[in-house]
Motif scaffolding. Structure first.
Motif, short mmCIF file in Angstrom:
data_model
loop_
_atom_site.label_atom_id
_atom_site.label_comp_id
_atom_site.label_asym_id
_atom_site.label_seq_id
_atom_site.Cartn_x
_atom_site.Cartn_y
_atom_site.Cartn_z
N THR A 335 -18.38 -25.84 -2.41
CA THR A 335 -19.31 -24.72 -2.29
C THR A 335 -18.50 -23.44 -2.16
N VAL A 336 -18.80 -22.47 -3.01
CA VAL A 336 -18.19 -21.15 -2.93
C VAL A 336 -19.25 -20.18 -2.43
N PHE A 337 -19.02 -19.62 -1.25
CA PHE A 337 -20.00 -18.75 -0.58
C PHE A 337 -19.42 -17.34 -0.53
N ARG A 338 -20.12 -16.39 -1.12
CA ARG A 338 -19.68 -14.99 -1.14
C ARG A 338 -20.66 -14.17 -0.32
N PHE A 339 -20.13 -13.39 0.64
CA PHE A 339 -20.99 -12.57 1.48
C PHE A 339 -20.23 -11.33 1.93
N GLY A 340 -20.95 -10.34 2.43
CA GLY A 340 -20.35 -9.10 2.87
C GLY A 340 -20.40 -8.94 4.37
N ASP A 341 -19.89 -7.80 4.83
CA ASP A 341 -19.84 -7.53 6.27
C ASP A 341 -21.22 -7.28 6.86
N THR A 342 -22.01 -6.48 6.16
CA THR A 342 -23.28 -6.05 6.74
C THR A 342 -24.49 -6.45 5.91
N SER A 343 -24.35 -6.55 4.60
CA SER A 343 -25.50 -6.83 3.74
C SER A 343 -26.01 -8.24 3.93
N MET A 344 -27.33 -8.40 3.78
CA MET A 344 -27.94 -9.73 3.84
C MET A 344 -27.81 -10.46 2.52
N GLU A 345 -27.30 -9.78 1.51
CA GLU A 345 -27.14 -10.41 0.21
C GLU A 345 -25.95 -11.38 0.22
N HIS A 346 -26.14 -12.49 -0.46
CA HIS A 346 -25.04 -13.44 -0.60
C HIS A 346 -25.28 -14.30 -1.84
N THR A 347 -24.23 -14.96 -2.30
CA THR A 347 -24.34 -15.93 -3.37
C THR A 347 -23.62 -17.20 -2.94
N ARG A 348 -24.20 -18.33 -3.32
CA ARG A 348 -23.59 -19.61 -2.96
C ARG A 348 -23.65 -20.52 -4.19
N THR A 349 -22.50 -20.87 -4.70
CA THR A 349 -22.41 -21.73 -5.88
C THR A 349 -21.91 -23.10 -5.47
N ARG A 350 -22.61 -24.12 -5.92
CA ARG A 350 -22.26 -25.50 -5.60
C ARG A 350 -21.81 -26.21 -6.87
N MET A 351 -20.70 -26.91 -6.79
CA MET A 351 -20.19 -27.64 -7.95
C MET A 351 -19.69 -29.01 -7.50
N GLU A 352 -19.45 -29.88 -8.46
CA GLU A 352 -19.16 -31.27 -8.11
C GLU A 352 -18.12 -31.85 -9.06
N GLU A 353 -17.33 -32.76 -8.53
CA GLU A 353 -16.38 -33.52 -9.33
C GLU A 353 -16.50 -34.99 -8.97
N MET A 354 -16.54 -35.83 -9.98
CA MET A 354 -16.43 -37.28 -9.79
C MET A 354 -15.15 -37.73 -10.47
N TRP A 355 -14.39 -38.59 -9.82
CA TRP A 355 -13.11 -39.01 -10.37
C TRP A 355 -12.91 -40.52 -10.22
N TRP A 356 -12.19 -41.06 -11.20
CA TRP A 356 -11.90 -42.49 -11.26
C TRP A 356 -10.43 -42.66 -11.61
N ILE A 357 -9.74 -43.52 -10.88
CA ILE A 357 -8.33 -43.82 -11.16
C ILE A 357 -8.27 -45.01 -12.11
#
Length: 387
Positions: A335-357
């Motif tokens: 999860t990449v969460f971007r936010f500021g000091d005072t603003s209520m605005e934010h963005t949150r991006t969720r991504m996923e990886e599946m891996w097999w050896i």
């Protein structure tokens, strides 16, 4: 192939940033944008398309004629999940024989949990460690969704679209490794010669990591139990937590203030980087790992923006390879969460990886330190940087 025989495009030396790259070249390579501007533009494209998705889920994400938004999808996925590093270096000579007198209880408890882990993986039975290791596997990267908050309402856009890929990893003690990860027609190459950690991406060229030399996260999430044990050698035990059907001991390691300050570059300041390991009380094995990385960025307009990257990995399907239990499958959610000091605005991006050896081989004949020499432009560029 020897690293010395590979050709690389000359690029200025810039820091290896974990999480989103804070500066990205555009197609022409003559303009740089901060990553939040890139993501903001991606949001704008998404909003302009009915249903909030600019491409069909049945399509390949990255065809020959990809749009700028789709290109940024892949850059974000590979930037966050391609080759993240652990928060602290692995000790040159880890201590697995601890005198518990006059040390905190949480440290001595963590020591015994690591001893149990070494026994569970079979490492405590081995008289000598493997000198090197080769691993190959498959990955699937998925961009799940992005949450956008304007302060008045919250909106989620995006869909589960993914791309398959593969990776090859070589490791040699002490501290040398090389990774090639190919996904969606793009390849990330990274490595360490034991002193310098570097990464090469098609859109940013070659970059050297600042600060202490730290291990590749992919190595310590079940592929190399000795390295994992060394990383948690001086951890603190925070208590217990249930993960799925397993009761786990939770161990914590964190980069100290001096170490994170070494990783600062320009307007980007690393605030903290913490790693948690969840060790099953039943099996003794590492079954989950989570790290949190917080960076503060000062924009030219004197606005403060925070980037918090959280990566959690479920680790399983342990199999015996030459007497050592190696994890052969896992799933990572970032999860990449971007936010500021005072603003209520934010963005949150969720991504996923599946891996097999698919393959693990110890003590590959002929592998030497020459296989881990960094690209020549790392050193050429280093000579042009002011001390």
């Amino acid at each position: 192939m020897s690293r010395r025989n590979q050709r690389w495009c000359p690029q200025p030396l810039t820091p290896l940033m974990e999480g989103p790259d804070f500066e990205m070249d555009d197609q022409e390579g003559n303009k740089k944008e901060s990553s939040w501007e890139v993501i903001r533009e991606w949001f704008r494209i998404q909003r302009s398309v009915p249903g909030g998705s600019s491409f069909s889920s049945s399509m390949s994400l990255y065809g020959p004629n990809i749009s700028p938004a789709k290109r940024q999808d892949l850059r974000l996925l590979l930037g966050v999940l391609g080759c993240p590093l652990a928060p602290i270096p692995i000790p040159d000579k880890p201590t697995f024989h601890l005198h518990i007198k006059d040390i905190p209880l949480e440290t001595s408890t963590a020591y015994y949990i690591i001893q149990q882990y070494l026994a569970a993986t079979g490492c405590s039975k081995q008289q000598s460690c493997a000198k090197n290791m080769y691993t190959s596997g498959m990955v699937k990267l998925i961009r799940c969704e992005t949450e956008i908050s304007t302060g008045k309402n919250v909106r989620t856009i995006g869909s589960r679209c993914g791309e398959n890929g593969c990776f090859v990893l070589w490791r040699m003690s002490p501290g040398m490794w090389s990774l090639e990860l190919a996904v969606g027609g793009n390849k990330v190459v990274a490595g360490s010669d034991g002193k310098t950690v570097w990464r090469h991406t098609p859109w940013l060229g070659t970059h050297a990591a600042k600060g202490p030399q730290r291990p590749l996260r992919r190595i310590i999430q079940g592929l190399d139990p000795k390295s994992t044990a060394s990383l948690f050698a001086k951890a603190q035990c925070l208590g217990e937590k249930r993960i799925g059907d397993d009761d786990c001991f939770v161990l914590k390691v964190a980069a100290d203030r001096a170490a994170v300050m070494e990783r600062n570059e320009g307007p980007a300041e690393v605030i903290r980087h913490v790693l948690y390991g969840y060790f099953s009380q039943k099996s003794g094995l590492l079954i989950y790992m989570e790290d949190s990385h917080l960076t503060r960025v000062q924009s030219p307009e004197n606005d403060t923006v925070y980037w918090e990257t959280t990566i959690g990995s479920s680790i399983g399907d342990y199999r015996d390879v030459d007497g050592v239990m190696i994890a052969h499958q896992g799933r990572t959610v970032a999860t990449v969460f971007r936010f500021g000091d005072t603003s209520m605005e934010h963005t949150r991006t969720r991504m996923e990886e599946m891996w097999w050896i698919q393959d693990v081989v110890f003590n590959v004949p002929g592998l030497s330190g020459d296989s881990f020499i960094p690209p020549a432009d790392i050193f050429d560029s280093a000579h042009t940087v002011s001390p």
